[in-house]
Design an enzyme around this catalytic site. Structure first.
Site, PDB file in Angstrom:
ATOM      1  N   SER A 327     -25.448 -18.014 -12.404  1.00 60.24           N
ATOM      2  CA  SER A 327     -24.194 -18.762 -12.266  1.00 60.24           C
ATOM      3  C   SER A 327     -24.252 -19.891 -11.249  1.00 60.24           C
ATOM      4  O   SER A 327     -23.284 -20.645 -11.116  1.00 60.24           O
ATOM      5  CB  SER A 327     -23.059 -17.802 -11.898  1.00 60.24           C
ATOM      6  OG  SER A 327     -22.832 -16.883 -12.947  1.00 60.24           O
ATOM      7  N   ASP A 351      -9.186 -15.799 -21.769  1.00 60.24           N
ATOM      8  CA  ASP A 351     -10.394 -14.974 -21.718  1.00 60.24           C
ATOM      9  C   ASP A 351     -10.070 -13.506 -21.970  1.00 60.24           C
ATOM     10  O   ASP A 351      -9.499 -12.839 -21.101  1.00 60.24           O
ATOM     11  CB  ASP A 351     -11.069 -15.128 -20.345  1.00 60.24           C
ATOM     12  CG  ASP A 351     -12.216 -14.153 -20.157  1.00 60.24           C
ATOM     13  OD1 ASP A 351     -12.836 -13.773 -21.170  1.00 60.24           O
ATOM     14  OD2 ASP A 351     -12.485 -13.779 -19.001  1.00 60.24           O
ATOM     15  N   HIS A 372     -10.498 -12.548 -17.455  1.00 62.03           N
ATOM     16  CA  HIS A 372      -9.730 -13.116 -16.352  1.00 62.03           C
ATOM     17  C   HIS A 372      -8.418 -13.766 -16.813  1.00 62.03           C
ATOM     18  O   HIS A 372      -7.776 -14.468 -16.047  1.00 62.03           O
ATOM     19  CB  HIS A 372     -10.567 -14.191 -15.631  1.00 62.03           C
ATOM     20  CG  HIS A 372     -11.669 -13.632 -14.801  1.00 62.03           C
ATOM     21  ND1 HIS A 372     -12.969 -13.572 -15.236  1.00 62.03           N
ATOM     22  CD2 HIS A 372     -11.676 -13.103 -13.541  1.00 62.03           C
ATOM     23  CE1 HIS A 372     -13.749 -13.050 -14.294  1.00 62.03           C
ATOM     24  NE2 HIS A 372     -12.979 -12.753 -13.253  1.00 62.03           N
TER      25      HIS A 372
END
Length: 626
Positions: A327, A351, A372
């Site tokens: 990430s 999401d 999320h």
């Protein structure tokens, strides 16, 4: 009966005597003439030849090795120096029985089998006549005493005081500096032999190897007169050697020590770069090794332990370790999306915790089960939402991702003076077709979108990309050497990549602000590292998957062997305004980036940005190693 008598013919005998005398005299005259003729030939016609041969018997040309250049850190602290050493030298032309001398040395010095073999190789190595070979270095007082007592048995053997390389920081700088070791026949095939006459060491790795020609200097020459035993009687002529140039590095020994301490007990790497110059402030790879072991010849047992260790202490993870960047690259993916017009700062998704390709049953899951919820660009970076970047990668496509990431140094070695650094791998459709003989699949683009799959990067590359981000696209190649002698190395070189100019400069601000929120907002994945900090950090955590897990399976590190657990990463720079340091931290098989790598990064940031008046910590480290 009367006796028969024979009377001598005196005239005949006299004539015979005279004839014989004449022949003998003639032979003597002829021999004298031949001898005189030979003497005239040798003395007159062959005078120059035999004069030269006579001079060669009593005059010899000796090489004078130059003093190797020093290596210092940015504050002038000695990283590589030359210390006096007593070495055992051997001139085989002065020995009547070479093997006999070697056998005596092996006996009195109690050498093991490998030492005997190494000594024999040095004694019989190819070199000019009457040039000495280095048999053993760093003799102790006991060895010197034994050799002195047995001197009458050791023709051709001398003890000489010479300078030998020493690394006062030992393992702390091993992967940066590399080391010197004895010259082998293979080494001599790649250098000018005349410049290495009388030199016994050569750079084998790291800076010592890369800057070998600069550090080595130029050999001197000395013409000496010797007696029949080879002892020097006088110096007839001398050309002094030219010492090697000293190198001043960008490296900060204090920061290097702080990084080593922060990474203690882990396998991993840290690279810290000064964004304004590209100078490498710290380059750490753990575990490490002591380069001093190689200078005078490492024993076979210790060497075998180093090269067979599972922890690979001699492998420089900082520039050669290839890891999925995970990430840490989401900021660059965001820039690619903004530049391509695929997203804007307000683009949001819902999401559910997963993403699916059209007509594909496979679920590409977010790291957080359940997702999320509503996620925009800033939040996607702050909470490191995978689903957002699956969407982004799918809409961008690998054909736009690959060239954009190359501009940030992924997939190429952009360093100025680290040619041994790995280029990593920035995958593309063409690469897979050539390397794997297979077409590119959409699911592979999704993996690239979160820094996984085929994408491989070194800690140096990740740190370089962060320095670029800190500079808002201004390229300065990463480099380790700051000065050669008194001359600075120019910042811009012919091979420096072009600066990255975005269509909208505010894109830099959007992405950098999101990285600041990663550290300083209450939802950021690296929020814990901001406690008590009095400067602003822009950063991004990452967790790189080492072992694949099945669809629907939950990752549980307690059920996975330690070597297959996730790698922890952190990349960032500080302070946000006028950045002084950009870094990358990779910790192998240690879990999440937020829990392991981020705290380590905070220690390194503090060590560099929060200077104290306390006595140099690196100097303490040197004293502790002595």
């Amino acid at each position: 009966m009367s006796e028969k008598r024979t009377f001598k013919n005196l005239d005949l005998e006299f004539r015979l005597f005279k004839e014989r005398m004449f022949v003998a005299f003639a032979i003597v005259i002829v021999l004298i003439f031949v001898l005189i003729s030979r003497m005239v030939y040798l003395q007159v016609y062959q005078h120059d030849i035999y004069t030269t041969k006579s001079d060669k018997n009593r005059m010899h040309v000796r090489a004078i090795p130059p003093t190797r250049g020093l290596i210092l850190d940015r504050k002038g602290r000695m990283l590589a120096e030359n210390l006096p050493s007593y070495n055992l030298m051997f001139v085989r032309e002065q020995a009547k029985d070479i093997q006999g001398v070697l056998d005596v040395l092996a006996e009195i010095l109690e050498l093991d089998k490998k030492q005997k073999t190494d000594m024999a190789e040095q004694a019989y190595s190819q070199r000019r006549p009457f040039h000495s070979a280095l048999l053993l270095s760093q003799l102790n007082e006991k060895q010197i005493a034994k050799i002195s007592v047995n001197r009458y048995r050791l023709s051709g053997v001398e003890i000489e005081a010479q300078l030998i390389r020493h690394y006062p920081y030992g393992p702390m700088t091993a992967h940066v500096l590399g080391y010197v070791s004895r010259i082998s026949e293979k080494d001599l095939t790649n250098v000018d032999r005349s410049q290495y006459a009388g030199t016994y060491y050569i750079g084998k790795s790291g800076i010592e190897r890369q800057y070998e020609e600069t550090l080595h200097g130029r050999v001197g020459v000395q013409t000496v007169e010797t007696n029949a035993r080879g002892r020097i009687l006088s110096v007839l002529d001398e050309t002094l050697p030219q010492p090697g140039e000293s190198l001043t590095l960008h490296l900060d020994a204090d920061l290097q020590y702080a990084a080593i301490r922060a990474l203690s007990g882990f396998r991993g790497a840290i690279v810290a770069i000064e964004p304004s110059t590209g100078g490498i402030l710290a380059m750490v790879s753990t575990p490490s090794f002591d380069p001093n072991l190689f200078v005078s010849g490492i024993d076979s047992k210790t060497y075998r332990q180093l090269i067979t260790s599972r922890d690979l202490p001699m492998f420089n993870r900082s520039i050669r370790g290839n890891y999925p960047p995970a990430s840490t690259i989401k900021a660059f993916m965001a820039l690619a999306g903004l530049e391509a017009g695929v997203i804007n700062r307000n683009t949001s998704i819902e999401d559910p915790g997963w993403f699916q390709l059209p007509n594909d049953k496979r679920f590409y899951r977010n790291w957080k089960r359940g997702g999320h919820g509503t996620v925009n660009l800033n939040r996607a970076i702050v909470v490191s939402n995978d689903t957002y970047f699956y969407h982004l990668a799918f809409n961008l496509g690998i054909d736009r991702i690959h060239p954009f990431m190359e501009r940030f140094g992924f997939g190429v070695n952009t360093s100025l003076d680290l040619p041994q650094a790995s280029a990593g791998l920035m995958p593309s459709r063409e690469w897979k077709k050539g390397a794997r003989k297979s077409p590119w699949f959409p699911g592979e683009t999704l993996s690239v979108g979160i820094g996984q799959g085929y994408w491989q990067a070194t800690p140096l590359q990740i740190a370089t990309s962060m320095a670029l981000l800190a500079n808002r696209g201004k390229w300065v190649q990463p480099r380790i050497v700051k000065q050669v002698g008194d001359e600075d190395i120019p910042l811009k070189q012919d091979g420096t990549p072009d600066d990255i100019v975005l269509s909208d400069p505010t894109h830099w601000d959007q992405v950098i602000q999101a990285m600041v929120d990663v550290v300083h907002s209450r939802h950021g994945t690296a929020r814990k590292m901001s406690r008590g900090v009095d400067y602003i950090i822009a950063g991004k955590t990452g967790t790189a998957q080492v072992k694949s897990i099945k669809q629907g399976e939950v990752y549980d590190e307690n059920k996975i062997a330690e070597r297959y657990r996730d790698h922890a990463l952190f990349a960032g720079f500080a302070p946000r305004d006028n950045p002084k340091i950009a870094l990358a931290v990779v910790v192998e098989n240690s879990g999440g980036g937020s829990s392991t790598a981020a705290p380590i990064a905070r220690m390194v940031f503090d060590a560099y940005l929060k200077k104290t008046d306390e006595k140099s910590s690196s100097e303490k480290a040197v004293k502790g190693s002595q």
